[in-house]
Design a protein around this motif. Sequence first.
Motif, PDB file in Angstrom:
ATOM      1  N   ALA A  41     -12.746   5.553   3.707  1.00 10.94           N
ATOM      2  CA  ALA A  41     -13.525   6.429   4.581  1.00 10.94           C
ATOM      3  C   ALA A  41     -12.795   6.656   5.896  1.00 10.94           C
ATOM      4  O   ALA A  41     -12.725   7.788   6.400  1.00 10.94           O
ATOM      5  CB  ALA A  41     -14.912   5.839   4.827  1.00 10.94           C
ATOM      6  N   CYS A  42     -12.247   5.603   6.476  1.00 15.68           N
ATOM      7  CA  CYS A  42     -11.541   5.738   7.756  1.00 15.68           C
ATOM      8  C   CYS A  42     -10.288   6.604   7.603  1.00 15.68           C
ATOM      9  O   CYS A  42      -9.980   7.419   8.486  1.00 15.68           O
ATOM     10  CB  CYS A  42     -11.174   4.362   8.294  1.00 15.68           C
ATOM     11  SG  CYS A  42     -12.586   3.404   8.864  1.00 15.68           S
ATOM     12  N   ALA A  43      -9.581   6.441   6.495  1.00 11.44           N
ATOM     13  CA  ALA A  43      -8.383   7.251   6.274  1.00 11.44           C
ATOM     14  C   ALA A  43      -8.742   8.718   6.102  1.00 11.44           C
ATOM     15  O   ALA A  43      -8.076   9.609   6.660  1.00 11.44           O
ATOM     16  CB  ALA A  43      -7.633   6.730   5.045  1.00 11.44           C
ATOM     17  N   GLU A  44      -9.787   8.999   5.349  1.00  6.74           N
ATOM     18  CA  GLU A  44     -10.224  10.387   5.154  1.00  6.74           C
ATOM     19  C   GLU A  44     -10.704  10.992   6.469  1.00  6.74           C
ATOM     20  O   GLU A  44     -10.429  12.166   6.769  1.00  6.74           O
ATOM     21  CB  GLU A  44     -11.346  10.438   4.113  1.00  6.74           C
ATOM     22  CG  GLU A  44     -10.902  10.226   2.678  1.00  6.74           C
ATOM     23  CD  GLU A  44     -10.487  11.520   2.004  1.00  6.74           C
ATOM     24  OE1 GLU A  44     -10.086  12.472   2.712  1.00  6.74           O
ATOM     25  OE2 GLU A  44     -10.563  11.584   0.766  1.00  6.74           O
ATOM     26  N   ALA A  45     -11.425  10.211   7.262  1.00  2.00           N
ATOM     27  CA  ALA A  45     -11.945  10.717   8.530  1.00  2.00           C
ATOM     28  C   ALA A  45     -10.818  11.173   9.441  1.00  2.00           C
ATOM     29  O   ALA A  45     -10.960  12.163  10.174  1.00  2.00           O
ATOM     30  CB  ALA A  45     -12.785   9.649   9.216  1.00  2.00           C
ATOM     31  N   ALA A  46      -9.711  10.452   9.407  1.00  2.00           N
ATOM     32  CA  ALA A  46      -8.578  10.792  10.272  1.00  2.00           C
ATOM     33  C   ALA A  46      -7.819  12.018   9.778  1.00  2.00           C
ATOM     34  O   ALA A  46      -7.067  12.631  10.547  1.00  2.00           O
ATOM     35  CB  ALA A  46      -7.617   9.604  10.361  1.00  2.00           C
ATOM     36  N   ALA A  47      -8.038  12.400   8.518  1.00  2.00           N
ATOM     37  CA  ALA A  47      -7.231  13.462   7.923  1.00  2.00           C
ATOM     38  C   ALA A  47      -7.909  14.823   7.893  1.00  2.00           C
ATOM     39  O   ALA A  47      -7.238  15.837   7.661  1.00  2.00           O
ATOM     40  CB  ALA A  47      -6.836  13.057   6.491  1.00  2.00           C
ATOM     41  N   VAL A  48      -9.229  14.884   8.120  1.00  2.00           N
ATOM     42  CA  VAL A  48      -9.939  16.150   7.964  1.00  2.00           C
ATOM     43  C   VAL A  48     -10.014  16.917   9.275  1.00  2.00           C
ATOM     44  O   VAL A  48      -9.925  16.328  10.355  1.00  2.00           O
ATOM     45  CB  VAL A  48     -11.362  15.923   7.406  1.00  2.00           C
ATOM     46  CG1 VAL A  48     -11.302  15.292   6.032  1.00  2.00           C
ATOM     47  CG2 VAL A  48     -12.192  15.069   8.353  1.00  2.00           C
ATOM     48  N   PRO A  49     -10.209  18.245   9.217  1.00  2.00           N
ATOM     49  CA  PRO A  49     -10.300  19.077  10.439  1.00  2.00           C
ATOM     50  C   PRO A  49     -11.703  19.083  11.041  1.00  2.00           C
ATOM     51  O   PRO A  49     -12.217  20.111  11.468  1.00  2.00           O
ATOM     52  CB  PRO A  49      -9.915  20.464   9.924  1.00  2.00           C
ATOM     53  CG  PRO A  49     -10.399  20.476   8.513  1.00  2.00           C
ATOM     54  CD  PRO A  49     -10.189  19.073   8.002  1.00  2.00           C
TER      55      PRO A  49
END
Length: 587
Positions: free
Chosen positions: A130-138
């Motif tokens: 979740a943390c990795a995805e949060a950092a990658a989305v616009p």
Amino acid sequence: MGFPQDLNDPELRARAVRAARGLAPFDLLITGAQVMDMVTGRIRAADVGLIGPLIASVHAPGSRSDAGEVLKAEGQTLVPGFIDTHMHVESSMVGPAAYAEAVVPRGVTTALWDPHELANVAGEAGLAHACAEAAAVPLRLMPLMPTCVPSAPGYEASGGDFDAGVVARWLARDDIQGAAELMTMHPLLDGDPRVTGIANAALESGKRLCGHGRGLTGGDLAGFAAAGVETDHELTSAADLMAKLEAGFTIELRGSHAHLLPEFAEALLALGEMPQTVTLCTDDVFPDDLLHRGGLDAVIRMLIQCGLPPLWAYRAATLNAASRIGRGDLGLVAPGRRADLVLLADVAAVKAAAVITDGKLVAEGGAMRTAPSPLPLPAALRDTMKMAPLTEADFEIAAEGSSARIATLSKPRFPEWGEREVAVEEGRLVLPDDMIRMAVINRHGAGTPPRVAFLENWGTWRGAFATSVSHDSHNLTIFGRDPADMAAAGNALREAGGGLAVAQGGEVSHLLALPIAGLYSDAPLEEIAAQFAAIRAEMDRLVDWQPPYLVFKALFGASLVCNPGPRLSDMGLVDVFEKKRLESCLL
């Protein structure tokens, strides 16, 4: 109320100062719009000049034309980006990239994500993803640390176990914004060591401790606040809203219980002003609603339709929210603030013509300029239906004699204990004509037997429904009358990796596969929304609902063990408030 370091770069600030004073051109100049000022309440004509991610100037229209790029916004209203103060991406049954693609074009630029669905299925591996995805989305997707994994220790089992040590370790990370909704209300009030340890870890971190105060009143409500809990979104009435406002909670007014919004709006209007502590949130949004109605924009729209002044609704979604989450860079169209901006083509309809985040035009005409892509999935989020195949016998309750006294669950949404004398035939309880079965099967590898209860006042059913989206431990939950239907629906989800299934006549008629943690899919939102809508329509055909409580949505929260009243979990019939647990319904 601080400013993140990316805005405090000396060269960036120096460039913004020069541009504001007319000594250098803007990177982007927005012309022709009117600005909705969240501080004064005025709507005034103004142009806005940006330098990188920073607003450098809000000035008289037509007074400047020097810019690298000009965005003409005649007839549009400029507001800050919307801030969703409490939500769960997974509830929309798509991943963070698809979620961002759905909400950013509608004006949502920041969201505080409690990924406790992923954490309850996949533990720390789910949280890390979740943390990795949060950092990658616009989308400024700000993860909170789940505090209830499981949501009711000792009364249910999930795929993770976060004690105070785990919570403290994750809260030390810069990308974790605070402690997510603490749903273990009475254990906290009673001084339970595990729960007080988790709350204290949040307080020691210096970050916010968010709450879930459903059913708390009087001294219990005061005690919840005294323990350090700051927020609540579990509002049940206008009186409940006022009590929590007066107790000093930050209110996260949610749109997921739309039938309550008219009385909330009436209560706020009676105050004569929008309290600074009222913010807005979505909590859970189903995929078809997300596609067709939107995210936080839908909440703003509904409140305006309920008679709330548009300024009040927008202020709650912007300045109030920014203030309450401690982000001084957000929530205002003003010099020195972050350039997260929404150009509205229609204020009352909350229709965004363009969206800017960090000074960049990211969406126009309801679509992203560049579609985001999901990250590769860790193994922990695959193959999460760790359970044996189901048989019809799993949904029968063995009993002796010719009749038996049983405990029942009466009423959806706000369940109560009931009792019933039922017949016994061939060593099994006979389901009365006016009742249905509910079963919960642990899908996280515990190996415990299926738990079955009889439900009263749940309407007339002509089929079965199974779901691995079952708040908050997300064990497999199945409803129906016929064990053959229930086994068919449950086994379909076991094979699909999770999701939703409908069965009738022993055959599966509808299936929505959600193979990522049994919670969501990497298929396009349009596809997921269509399949979900088809299941919703089929359930409307198979069940005689009685709104607002006996509705399709109630199926997903029927095993929400942390809330008041009796529930069925993978450990049996339980009531956390009464500290009661029955392995079987037989009395």
